[in-house]
Design an enzyme around this catalytic site. Structure first.
Site, PDB file in Angstrom:
ATOM      1  N   ASP A   1     -18.723   9.054   6.229  1.00 13.94           N
ATOM      2  CA  ASP A   1     -16.839   9.727   5.723  1.00 13.94           C
ATOM      3  C   ASP A   1     -17.109   9.324   3.776  1.00 13.94           C
ATOM      4  O   ASP A   1     -16.897   7.923   3.714  1.00 13.94           O
ATOM      5  CB  ASP A   1     -15.896   9.432   6.254  1.00 13.94           C
ATOM      6  CG  ASP A   1     -14.570   9.308   5.668  1.00 13.94           C
ATOM      7  OD1 ASP A   1     -13.770  10.493   6.101  1.00 13.94           O
ATOM      8  OD2 ASP A   1     -13.887   8.966   5.002  1.00 13.94           O
TER       9      ASP A   1
ATOM     10  N   TYR B   1     -14.408   9.507  -4.557  1.00 15.91           N
ATOM     11  CA  TYR B   1     -15.507   7.987  -4.125  1.00 15.91           C
ATOM     12  C   TYR B   1     -16.701   7.386  -4.693  1.00 15.91           C
ATOM     13  O   TYR B   1     -17.245   6.156  -5.214  1.00 15.91           O
ATOM     14  CB  TYR B   1     -15.680   7.601  -2.389  1.00 15.91           C
ATOM     15  CG  TYR B   1     -14.407   7.378  -1.440  1.00 15.91           C
ATOM     16  CD1 TYR B   1     -13.521   7.386  -2.437  1.00 15.91           C
ATOM     17  CD2 TYR B   1     -14.867   7.458  -0.668  1.00 15.91           C
ATOM     18  CE1 TYR B   1     -12.403   7.516  -0.833  1.00 15.91           C
ATOM     19  CE2 TYR B   1     -14.200   7.561   0.337  1.00 15.91           C
ATOM     20  CZ  TYR B   1     -13.024   7.699   0.182  1.00 15.91           C
ATOM     21  OH  TYR B   1     -11.548   7.566   1.263  1.00 15.91           O
TER      22      TYR B   1
ATOM     23  N   LYS C   1     -13.862  14.242   1.031  1.00 19.89           N
ATOM     24  CA  LYS C   1     -12.120  14.810   0.569  1.00 19.89           C
ATOM     25  C   LYS C   1     -12.376  15.259  -0.737  1.00 19.89           C
ATOM     26  O   LYS C   1     -12.941  15.425  -1.729  1.00 19.89           O
ATOM     27  CB  LYS C   1     -11.425  13.638   0.755  1.00 19.89           C
ATOM     28  CG  LYS C   1     -12.300  13.222   2.281  1.00 19.89           C
ATOM     29  CD  LYS C   1     -11.162  11.843   1.926  1.00 19.89           C
ATOM     30  CE  LYS C   1     -11.852  10.836   3.051  1.00 19.89           C
ATOM     31  NZ  LYS C   1     -12.783  10.298   2.889  1.00 19.89           N
TER      32      LYS C   1
ATOM     33  N   HIS D   1      -6.938  15.509   0.223  1.00 24.72           N
ATOM     34  CA  HIS D   1      -7.583  13.733   0.239  1.00 24.72           C
ATOM     35  C   HIS D   1      -5.624  13.013   0.230  1.00 24.72           C
ATOM     36  O   HIS D   1      -5.220  11.744   0.532  1.00 24.72           O
ATOM     37  CB  HIS D   1      -7.645  13.138  -1.162  1.00 24.72           C
ATOM     38  CG  HIS D   1      -8.813  11.812  -0.403  1.00 24.72           C
ATOM     39  ND1 HIS D   1      -9.849  11.613  -1.464  1.00 24.72           N
ATOM     40  CD2 HIS D   1      -7.951  10.736  -0.073  1.00 24.72           C
ATOM     41  CE1 HIS D   1     -10.066   9.926  -0.587  1.00 24.72           C
ATOM     42  NE2 HIS D   1      -8.482   9.861  -0.244  1.00 24.72           N
TER      43      HIS D   1
HETATM   44  P1  NAP Z   1     -11.409  -1.376   6.856  1.00 26.39           P
HETATM   45  O1  NAP Z   1     -12.746  -0.301   7.543  1.00 26.39           O
HETATM   46  O2  NAP Z   1     -10.433  -1.063   7.986  1.00 26.39           O
HETATM   47  O3  NAP Z   1     -11.604  -3.160   5.810  1.00 26.39           O
HETATM   48  C1  NAP Z   1     -13.478  -2.886   5.630  1.00 26.39           C
HETATM   49  C2  NAP Z   1     -13.600  -4.122   5.293  1.00 26.39           C
HETATM   50  O4  NAP Z   1     -13.595  -4.930   6.584  1.00 26.39           O
HETATM   51  C3  NAP Z   1     -14.159  -4.998   5.043  1.00 26.39           C
HETATM   52  O5  NAP Z   1     -13.457  -5.699   3.506  1.00 26.39           O
HETATM   53  C4  NAP Z   1     -14.712  -5.687   5.008  1.00 26.39           C
HETATM   54  O6  NAP Z   1     -15.977  -6.389   4.461  1.00 26.39           O
HETATM   55  C5  NAP Z   1     -14.410  -6.066   6.177  1.00 26.39           C
HETATM   56  N1  NAP Z   1     -15.280  -5.885   8.094  1.00 26.39           N
HETATM   57  C6  NAP Z   1     -15.761  -4.857   8.176  1.00 26.39           C
HETATM   58  N2  NAP Z   1     -16.410  -5.080   9.703  1.00 26.39           N
HETATM   59  C7  NAP Z   1     -16.418  -6.130   9.598  1.00 26.39           C
HETATM   60  C8  NAP Z   1     -15.809  -7.407  11.105  1.00 26.39           C
HETATM   61  N3  NAP Z   1     -17.011  -6.826  11.841  1.00 26.39           N
HETATM   62  N4  NAP Z   1     -15.459  -8.227  10.745  1.00 26.39           N
HETATM   63  C9  NAP Z   1     -15.606  -8.868   9.490  1.00 26.39           C
HETATM   64  N5  NAP Z   1     -14.771  -7.771   8.933  1.00 26.39           N
HETATM   65  C10 NAP Z   1     -15.713  -6.626   8.257  1.00 26.39           C
HETATM   66  O7  NAP Z   1     -11.225  -0.142   5.116  1.00 26.39           O
HETATM   67  P2  NAP Z   1     -11.159   0.201   4.624  1.00 26.39           P
HETATM   68  O8  NAP Z   1     -12.772   0.911   4.406  1.00 26.39           O
HETATM   69  O9  NAP Z   1     -10.298   1.022   3.447  1.00 26.39           O
HETATM   70  O10 NAP Z   1     -11.816   1.428   5.307  1.00 26.39           O
HETATM   71  C11 NAP Z   1     -12.381   2.860   5.841  1.00 26.39           C
HETATM   72  C12 NAP Z   1     -13.169   3.838   5.449  1.00 26.39           C
HETATM   73  O11 NAP Z   1     -11.861   4.852   5.830  1.00 26.39           O
HETATM   74  C13 NAP Z   1     -13.321   3.902   4.003  1.00 26.39           C
HETATM   75  O12 NAP Z   1     -14.813   3.496   4.047  1.00 26.39           O
HETATM   76  C14 NAP Z   1     -13.235   4.987   4.218  1.00 26.39           C
HETATM   77  O13 NAP Z   1     -14.399   5.840   4.680  1.00 26.39           O
HETATM   78  C15 NAP Z   1     -11.881   5.841   5.015  1.00 26.39           C
HETATM   79  N6  NAP Z   1     -10.049   5.509   3.963  1.00 26.39           N
HETATM   80  C16 NAP Z   1      -9.259   7.027   3.892  1.00 26.39           C
HETATM   81  C17 NAP Z   1      -8.559   6.833   3.132  1.00 26.39           C
HETATM   82  C18 NAP Z   1      -7.754   7.916   2.712  1.00 26.39           C
HETATM   83  O14 NAP Z   1      -7.260   7.816   1.156  1.00 26.39           O
HETATM   84  N7  NAP Z   1      -8.263   9.274   3.088  1.00 26.39           N
HETATM   85  C19 NAP Z   1      -8.109   5.528   2.844  1.00 26.39           C
HETATM   86  C20 NAP Z   1      -9.283   4.215   3.110  1.00 26.39           C
HETATM   87  C21 NAP Z   1     -10.078   4.045   2.809  1.00 26.39           C
HETATM   88  P3  NAP Z   1     -17.380  -6.309   4.478  1.00 26.39           P
HETATM   89  O15 NAP Z   1     -18.064  -4.373   4.004  1.00 26.39           O
HETATM   90  O16 NAP Z   1     -17.772  -7.236   3.225  1.00 26.39           O
HETATM   91  O17 NAP Z   1     -18.138  -6.217   5.483  1.00 26.39           O
END
Ligand code: NAP
Length: 275
Positions: free
Chosen positions: A32, A37, A62, A95
């Site tokens: 994704d 990004y 997106k 998005h």
């Molecule tokens: P998330 O996946 O909820 O959290 C990521 C955070 O959690 C990072 O700081 C990561 O740190 C940590 N983490 C990951 N696995 C872990 C584990 N097993 N144990 C402890 N910590 C862990 O947040 P997100 O990146 O915001 O969301 C995921 C994806 O959703 C994004 O990458 C993007 O593709 C999508 N997204 C879309 C939108 C939208 O508006 N459509 C908005 C936000 C996100 P490390 O990297 O240091 O491991």
């Protein structure tokens, strides 16, 4: 569509190619990304280098707000295809729910009918906007990607997504750790029963509710941990206990807050001026 994928929001250009290569090695088959990004080129390079056949990968991008409107959106998707080094995308999402989303949607409809995009959807369309968008378009969105995690469970949105057969996809499935999701006592206690981490419980819970998850990590060992959620099943009691944690509030911000809408507008204006 795979039920679990890898998201690259906030993965820097420098790290992105290595991260996507690692994710593919760990077994992820949904990637994704997004125009906003600024790492589509790195994602494309990693996919090419990985040797994994393109047809085995479900690739999402997106369309960003400043590319809304029919012509701009169409051109921006063609540019994404070029950057991602592919001749089709599995899923393209709008998005954000602002601006000329209808014009942009018509471009996605046409690209979908031309076979350049296999599925089209929306993101951050709250339940009222989603129902409106479904009912006032020729082709309805197939996916809505929303903030969904233990503290913001999107129960009403899920009801309407089911009603209209829209697949819900969870962004920030850990809430990026806000509210100490990884340390939550209820989640920890459930994890101990299965020998699983809190991250694994949070992902498994969404998958069991039929929600697609796209966790992000830059660390290979966490990528492996996050995909290792298919060898156990939460009970109805576990699911109910997690259901109780819902606060039905965003851990980030509300797209319905007028000041937030203004912030998006000023961001687009700023980017236009810097071009
Ligand atoms: P998330 O996946 O909820 O959290 C990521 C955070 O959690 C990072 O700081 C990561 O740190 C940590 N983490 C990951 N696995 C872990 C584990 N097993 N144990 C402890 N910590 C862990 O947040 P997100 O990146 O915001 O969301 C995921 C994806 O959703 C994004 O990458 C993007 O593709 C999508 N997204 C879309 C939108 C939208 O508006 N459509 C908005 C936000 C996100 P490390 O990297 O240091 O491991």
């Amino acid at each position: 569509m795979p039920t679990l994928g890898y998201g690259v929001f906030q993965v820097t250009k420098e790290e992105c190619e290595r991260c996507v290569l690692d994710a593919l090695k760990a077994g992820y088959r949904l990637i994704d990304t997004a125009q906003s990004y600024f790492n589509e080129e790195e994602v494309g390079r990693a996919i090419k280098k990985s040797g994994v056949p393109r047809e085995e990968i479900f690739l999402t991008t997106k369309v960003w707000l400043e590319h809304y409107g029919y012509e701009n959106a169409k051109q921006s998707v063609l540019e994404s295809l070029r950057k991602l080094q592919t001749d089709y995308l599995d899923l393209v999402l709008l998005h954000q729910p602002f601006g000329d989303a209808y014009g942009a949607w018509r471009a996605l409809e046409d690209l979908y009918e031309d076979g350049k995009i296999k599925a089209i959807g929306i993101s951050n369309f709250y339940v009222d906007r989603m129902v409106e968008f479904i009912n006032f378009n020729r082709i309805k969105p197939m996916v809505n990607q929303m903030e969904v995690h233990i503290f913001n469970q999107q129960k009403q949105l899920m009801e309407y997504a089911d009603k209209y057969n829209v697949q819900l996809e969870a962004w920030a499935p850990f809430g990026e750790g806000r509210g100490n999701t990884f340390e939550n006592e209820v989640i920890k206690a459930i994890g101990e029963k299965y020998g699983k981490t809190t991250a694994q419980i949070m992902l498994r819970w969404n998958i069991q509710r039929g929600v697609v998850v796209i966790p992000k990590s830059t660390r290979f060992e966490r990528m492996v941990e996050n995909i290792d959620v298919f060898d156990f099943e939460l009970t109805a009691d576990d699911m109910n206990a997690i259901s109780e944690l819902d606060t039905a509030t965003s851990s980030f911000f509300s797209h319905q807050e007028p000041a937030m809408v203004e912030w998006f507008v000023s961001m687009i204006e700023e980017r236009k001026q810097n071009k």
